[in-house]
Design an enzyme around this catalytic site. Structure first.
Site, PDB file in Angstrom:
ATOM      1  N   HIS A  63       1.637  40.299  -7.659  1.00 28.92           N
ATOM      2  CA  HIS A  63       2.544  40.356  -8.564  1.00 28.92           C
ATOM      3  C   HIS A  63       4.059  40.682  -7.851  1.00 28.92           C
ATOM      4  O   HIS A  63       4.098  41.306  -6.781  1.00 28.92           O
ATOM      5  CB  HIS A  63       2.461  41.642  -9.743  1.00 28.92           C
ATOM      6  CG  HIS A  63       1.295  41.198 -10.748  1.00 28.92           C
ATOM      7  ND1 HIS A  63       1.570  40.737 -11.982  1.00 28.92           N
ATOM      8  CD2 HIS A  63       0.108  41.115 -10.666  1.00 28.92           C
ATOM      9  CE1 HIS A  63       0.683  40.421 -12.642  1.00 28.92           C
ATOM     10  NE2 HIS A  63      -0.467  40.643 -11.842  1.00 28.92           N
ATOM     11  N   PRO A  64       4.935  40.004  -8.560  1.00 32.84           N
ATOM     12  CA  PRO A  64       6.257  40.122  -7.916  1.00 32.84           C
ATOM     13  C   PRO A  64       6.905  41.805  -8.540  1.00 32.84           C
ATOM     14  O   PRO A  64       6.519  42.269  -9.417  1.00 32.84           O
ATOM     15  CB  PRO A  64       7.025  39.131  -8.821  1.00 32.84           C
ATOM     16  CG  PRO A  64       6.642  39.024  -9.996  1.00 32.84           C
ATOM     17  CD  PRO A  64       5.065  39.132  -9.709  1.00 32.84           C
ATOM     18  N   SER A  80       6.197  34.820 -15.002  1.00 37.15           N
ATOM     19  CA  SER A  80       6.726  36.000 -14.720  1.00 37.15           C
ATOM     20  C   SER A  80       8.235  35.778 -15.005  1.00 37.15           C
ATOM     21  O   SER A  80       8.591  36.938 -15.634  1.00 37.15           O
ATOM     22  CB  SER A  80       6.536  36.263 -13.106  1.00 37.15           C
ATOM     23  OG  SER A  80       5.262  36.683 -12.896  1.00 37.15           O
ATOM     24  N   GLU A  83       8.572  36.617 -18.952  1.00 40.94           N
ATOM     25  CA  GLU A  83       8.297  37.793 -19.210  1.00 40.94           C
ATOM     26  C   GLU A  83       9.506  38.815 -18.624  1.00 40.94           C
ATOM     27  O   GLU A  83       9.961  39.675 -19.219  1.00 40.94           O
ATOM     28  CB  GLU A  83       7.046  38.321 -18.428  1.00 40.94           C
ATOM     29  CG  GLU A  83       5.918  37.514 -19.006  1.00 40.94           C
ATOM     30  CD  GLU A  83       4.736  37.584 -18.084  1.00 40.94           C
ATOM     31  OE1 GLU A  83       3.563  36.868 -18.548  1.00 40.94           O
ATOM     32  OE2 GLU A  83       4.621  38.055 -17.107  1.00 40.94           O
ATOM     33  N   PHE A 115       5.012  47.706  -8.437  1.00 41.24           N
ATOM     34  CA  PHE A 115       5.006  48.467  -9.787  1.00 41.24           C
ATOM     35  C   PHE A 115       4.635  47.349 -10.732  1.00 41.24           C
ATOM     36  O   PHE A 115       5.499  46.270 -10.576  1.00 41.24           O
ATOM     37  CB  PHE A 115       6.418  49.072 -10.037  1.00 41.24           C
ATOM     38  CG  PHE A 115       6.421  49.655 -11.608  1.00 41.24           C
ATOM     39  CD1 PHE A 115       5.909  50.933 -11.915  1.00 41.24           C
ATOM     40  CD2 PHE A 115       7.338  48.958 -12.454  1.00 41.24           C
ATOM     41  CE1 PHE A 115       5.844  51.478 -13.022  1.00 41.24           C
ATOM     42  CE2 PHE A 115       7.245  49.594 -13.765  1.00 41.24           C
ATOM     43  CZ  PHE A 115       6.454  50.764 -14.030  1.00 41.24           C
TER      44      PHE A 115
END
Length: 165
Positions: A63-64, A80, A83, A115
């Site tokens: 995940h970035p 992403s 979002e 995160f």
């Protein structure tokens, strides 16, 4: 019945850069037609939870960062990007961006993965508040929270791709 290749092609990105989740869900015989968001989600979640710890950590690490360098460079996946833009993370003030950058770095240093939060329906202030709370969690609690958020993101993505049951 949908072929394995077609299933993986269509759903292999639901868990960020982790097509093995879709491959294993298919191989476990957990896919039934008609394809629904709930049914596919249940199958993918079972495969994700059955993965070993290193594999699950790899999914988290895929995940970035929120409002991070990939976003700035335009290198997010389409999901992403949408979002993060929907949560206003593409319109941060310089001060807000600096705070996200600072928290991203501290979080990755502490936990070893970025995160992760399902941002749909949240604004930048909501996300920042969650960030500032969760950075105080212990590693086990945060691993569980991040995994739950990944599963929620997967469901939201599937709901945009497939009908309900």
């Amino acid at each position: 019945m949908i072929s394995r290749d077609d299933f993986v092609s269509r759903f292999g990105g639901v868990f960020e850069h982790s097509p093995f989740v879709a491959e294993r869900a298919y191989d476990q015989g957990a896919i039934a037609e008609p394809l629904t968001s709930g049914g596919v989600h249940a199958a993918l979640v079972r495969a994700f939870r059955a993965a070993n710890e290193a594999e699950r950590l790899g999914v988290l690490r895929a995940h970035p960062d929120l409002a991070g360098r990939l976003a700035i460079a335009g290198q997010l996946t389409e999901d992403s990007r949408k979002e993060q833009a929907g949560a206003g993370l593409d319109r941060l003030s310089p001060e807000e961006h600096a705070r996200f950058t600072e928290l991203n770095a501290a979080y990755v240093t502490k936990f070893g993965f970025p995160f992760i939060i399902a941002v749909k329906g949240l604004g930048k202030d909501d996300i920042l508040a969650a960030f500032e709370t969760r950075i105080n969690n212990g590693r086990d609690a945060e691993l569980a929270t991040a995994a739950a958020q990944v599963e929620k993101i997967a469901l939201l993505r599937l709901q945009s791709m497939l009908p309900e049951a």
